[in-house]
Write a protein that holds these residues in place. Structure first.
Motif, PDB file in Angstrom:
ATOM      1  N   LEU A 217      67.774  43.633  25.131  1.00 36.65           N
ATOM      2  CA  LEU A 217      67.675  42.643  24.067  1.00 36.65           C
ATOM      3  C   LEU A 217      69.061  42.250  23.562  1.00 36.65           C
ATOM      4  O   LEU A 217      69.311  41.067  23.276  1.00 36.65           O
ATOM      5  CB  LEU A 217      66.827  43.196  22.928  1.00 36.65           C
ATOM      6  CG  LEU A 217      66.615  42.271  21.727  1.00 36.65           C
ATOM      7  CD1 LEU A 217      65.921  40.987  22.170  1.00 36.65           C
ATOM      8  CD2 LEU A 217      65.814  42.974  20.632  1.00 36.65           C
TER       9      LEU A 217
ATOM     10  N   LEU B 171      68.531  42.953  31.160  1.00 38.88           N
ATOM     11  CA  LEU B 171      68.078  41.810  30.387  1.00 38.88           C
ATOM     12  C   LEU B 171      66.605  42.038  30.054  1.00 38.88           C
ATOM     13  O   LEU B 171      65.762  42.185  30.944  1.00 38.88           O
ATOM     14  CB  LEU B 171      68.227  40.522  31.209  1.00 38.88           C
ATOM     15  CG  LEU B 171      67.994  39.202  30.466  1.00 38.88           C
ATOM     16  CD1 LEU B 171      68.987  39.036  29.327  1.00 38.88           C
ATOM     17  CD2 LEU B 171      68.095  38.023  31.424  1.00 38.88           C
ATOM     18  N   GLY B 172      66.286  42.121  28.763  1.00 39.54           N
ATOM     19  CA  GLY B 172      64.902  42.406  28.386  1.00 39.54           C
ATOM     20  C   GLY B 172      64.646  42.094  26.944  1.00 39.54           C
ATOM     21  O   GLY B 172      65.412  41.373  26.294  1.00 39.54           O
ATOM     22  N   PHE B 173      63.579  42.688  26.406  1.00 36.76           N
ATOM     23  CA  PHE B 173      63.179  42.391  25.038  1.00 36.76           C
ATOM     24  C   PHE B 173      63.295  43.611  24.118  1.00 36.76           C
ATOM     25  O   PHE B 173      62.783  43.587  23.006  1.00 36.76           O
ATOM     26  CB  PHE B 173      61.726  41.877  25.014  1.00 36.76           C
ATOM     27  CG  PHE B 173      61.566  40.577  25.761  1.00 36.76           C
ATOM     28  CD1 PHE B 173      61.900  39.368  25.166  1.00 36.76           C
ATOM     29  CD2 PHE B 173      61.100  40.577  27.062  1.00 36.76           C
ATOM     30  CE1 PHE B 173      61.753  38.191  25.856  1.00 36.76           C
ATOM     31  CE2 PHE B 173      60.938  39.388  27.751  1.00 36.76           C
ATOM     32  CZ  PHE B 173      61.267  38.184  27.165  1.00 36.76           C
ATOM     33  N   ASP B 174      63.974  44.645  24.606  1.00 39.45           N
ATOM     34  CA  ASP B 174      64.181  45.797  23.733  1.00 39.45           C
ATOM     35  C   ASP B 174      65.460  46.505  24.139  1.00 39.45           C
ATOM     36  O   ASP B 174      65.962  46.341  25.253  1.00 39.45           O
ATOM     37  CB  ASP B 174      62.998  46.763  23.810  1.00 39.45           C
ATOM     38  CG  ASP B 174      62.763  47.270  25.235  1.00 39.45           C
ATOM     39  OD1 ASP B 174      63.467  46.785  26.166  1.00 39.45           O
ATOM     40  OD2 ASP B 174      61.888  48.123  25.404  1.00 39.45           O
TER      41      ASP B 174
ATOM     42  N   ALA C  36      70.580  39.909  26.046  1.00 36.93           N
ATOM     43  CA  ALA C  36      69.966  38.589  25.944  1.00 36.93           C
ATOM     44  C   ALA C  36      70.524  37.820  24.750  1.00 36.93           C
ATOM     45  O   ALA C  36      70.819  36.610  24.839  1.00 36.93           O
ATOM     46  CB  ALA C  36      68.451  38.722  25.839  1.00 36.93           C
ATOM     47  N   ALA C  37      70.667  38.543  23.616  1.00 38.63           N
ATOM     48  CA  ALA C  37      71.200  37.895  22.419  1.00 38.63           C
ATOM     49  C   ALA C  37      72.644  37.438  22.643  1.00 38.63           C
ATOM     50  O   ALA C  37      73.033  36.330  22.244  1.00 38.63           O
ATOM     51  CB  ALA C  37      71.109  38.840  21.225  1.00 38.63           C
TER      52      ALA C  37
END
Length: 376
Positions: A27, A20-23, A30-31
Motif C-alpha cells: 500500500l 504493490l498491494g492494498f496493505d 502504491a501511494a
C-alpha cells in the motif's frame, strides 16, 4: 511527445515496481507511485498557472517522494521518477535553485542506497544515487534553448510589428503627397474658374457682354491651364519620369517663359523623389506667378553644387491688374494656405530648406521669390 514520455514512465512503474498491494508495504508503494505520478504530471502545467514558489515546493516534495519510493520498493523502475523530476527541475527553476535541489535529490537517493533503508538495494551501489542529479544539466540546456527560441520569436514579432507600422507610415506619407499634388493641381485652378464664372454670372445682370466674354475667356484659359497642370502631375507620379533638366525646361516653356531657365554647375542625375518634388515646387511657383502677377517676367535658376541642388523661381511685379504671388496662399476666395505648406512639406521630406517671400530690392522689386535647397 512529453505527455507520451510521462505516461510511459508511470505505466512502467505500475507494471514493474513491487511490492504493490492494498496493505502494508504494498500500500505504501502504491501511494508513493501515485504521489510521484502526480508530481511528474504537474510538469505539464504552464509557468503562468504555477507561481515560482509553488513550483519550488512541488518539485521539492516530488524529489522526496521519488527517494522514498526507491527506499520502499524492492524492484522495478521507480527510480525513473527521480531522473525525470530532476531534469524538469533544471528546466523550470532558476539556475541556483535548480542546482541546489538537484544536489539534494542526489544526496537523498544515494543516502537511501548507502544506508540500505529498503530491501533489495544491495544490488545497486550508493554512487548510482548521485547520478540522479545529472539530468538537471539537460533541463538547464533545454531551458536555455527554449528561451533562445522565445527570444527569436519575440524578435520576429517585433520586426513584424515594426514593418506594419512602417507600412502604415508609408501609406500616410503617400496620402499626404497625393493630397499636396491634388491641391497643387486643382485648388488654385478650380477656385479661379469658380470666381470667373461667378463674375460672369453677376455681369449678365448688367448687360455688359464684353466683360462677360472676358470673364468667360479667363475661365476657359484657367481650364486649359488646369489640364496642363494635370498632365504634369501624372508625369511626376510616373515611375519613369524624365530627368529634372528636360522636364523643368519643358515646364517653363509651356508656362510662356522662353529662355527663362538658367542652369549652373555640373549637371547630374538626381534621385526620382528629389526630381518629382522639385518639379512640383517649380509648378506651384510658376502657377502662382501666372495667376497672381499676370504679365510679369519670370526667372528660373537651377544650380547644381557639390553638396546641394538649389531651385530658385523669381517673378517681378504684375504688369496687369492682379496680385503678386504673395497672395497665392492668402488671397480672398482663392488661396487656402496649402501651396506654401505643401512646398515646405516636400522640402522637409528631402531634408532641405525653403524660403519664400517678397523681393524688396533690385529689378524685380515688388515681386516674389521661392528658393528650395536640397542636400545631396
Amino acid at each position: 511527445m512529453h505527455w507520451a514520455v510521462t505516461l510511459a514512465v508511470i505505466v512502467s512503474a505500475v507494471v514493474t515496481v513491487r511490492p504493490l498491494g492494498f496493505d502494508g508495504r504494498g500500500l505504501a508503494v502504491a501511494a508513493l507511485i501515485a504521489v510521484n505520478a502526480v508530481a511528474l504530471l504537474a510538469r505539464h502545467l504552464s509557468e503562468s498557472r504555477l507561481p515560482p514558489r509553488a513550483a519550488l515546493l512541488w518539485l521539492t516534495l516530488g524529489v522526496v517522494a521519488a527517494a522514498a519510493l526507491i527506499g520502499t520498493a524492492r524492484t522495478g523502475s521507480g527510480y525513473l521518477f527521480a531522473y525525470f523530476l530532476v531534469g524538469h527541475i533544471g528546466y523550470r527553476l532558476p539556475l541556483g535553485q535548480a542546482l541546489s535541489l538537484a544536489a539534494l535529490a542526489g544526496l537523498l537517493c544515494s543516502g537511501v542506497l548507502y544506508f540500505r533503508l529498503g530491501p533489495g538495494h544491495e544490488l545497486l551501489p550508493w554512487a548510482v544515487g548521485l547520478t540522479v542529479a545529472v539530468p538537471v544539466v539537460a533541463g538547464i540546456l533545454s531551458r536555455s534553448r527554449q528561451r533562445a527560441v522565445e527570444a527569436l520569436i519575440s524578435s520576429a514579432e517585433s520586426a513584424e510589428r515594426a514593418a506594419r507600422a512602417e507600412a502604415r507610415t508609408s501609406v500616410l506619407i503617400e496620402r499626404a503627397r497625393i493630397a499636396r499634388d491634388v491641391h497643387d493641381v486643382l485648388a488654385h485652378s478650380l477656385a479661379g474658374i469658380n470666381m470667373q464664372l461667378e463674375l460672369a454670372d453677376a455681369l449678365l445682370d448688367t448687360g455688359d457682354l464684353e466683360k462677360v466674354r472676358e470673364a468667360n475667356s479667363k475661365a476657359h484659359s484657367l481650364v486649359r491651364e488646369s489640364l496642363k497642370q494635370a498632365q504634369w502631375t501624372v508625369h511626376a507620379l510616373r515611375e519613369d519620369s524624365l530627368p529634372l533638366l528636360e522636364s523643368l525646361t519643358a515646364m517653363v516653356e509651356s508656362s510662356g517663359h522662353r529662355d527663362a531657365l538658367t542652369v549652373t554647375g555640373a549637371v547630374h542625375e538626381l534621385p526620382a523623389q528629389v526630381t518629382q518634388n522639385l518639379l512640383r515646387i517649380a509648378q506651384e511657383a510658376l502657377t502662382n506667378a501666372a495667376r497672381h502677377a499676370p504679365g510679369c517676367g519670370v526667372r528660373v535658376e537651377l544650380a547644381f553644387q557639390a553638396e546641394s541642388t538649389t531651385l530658385r523661381i523669381r517673378n517681378g511685379p504684375a504688369t496687369a491688374t492682379g496680385k503678386t504671388t504673395a497672395d497665392a496662399d492668402v488671397g480672398a476666395g482663392v488661396g487656402s494656405g496649402m501651396g506654401l505648406i505643401g512646398m515646405r512639406e516636400r522640402v522637409a521630406l528631402l531634408g532641405g530648406t525653403i524660403t519664400a517671400g517678397p523681393i524688396t530690392e533690385g529689378h524685380d522689386r515688388g515681386g516674389w521669390q521661392v528658393e528650395a535647397v536640397i542636400p545631396v
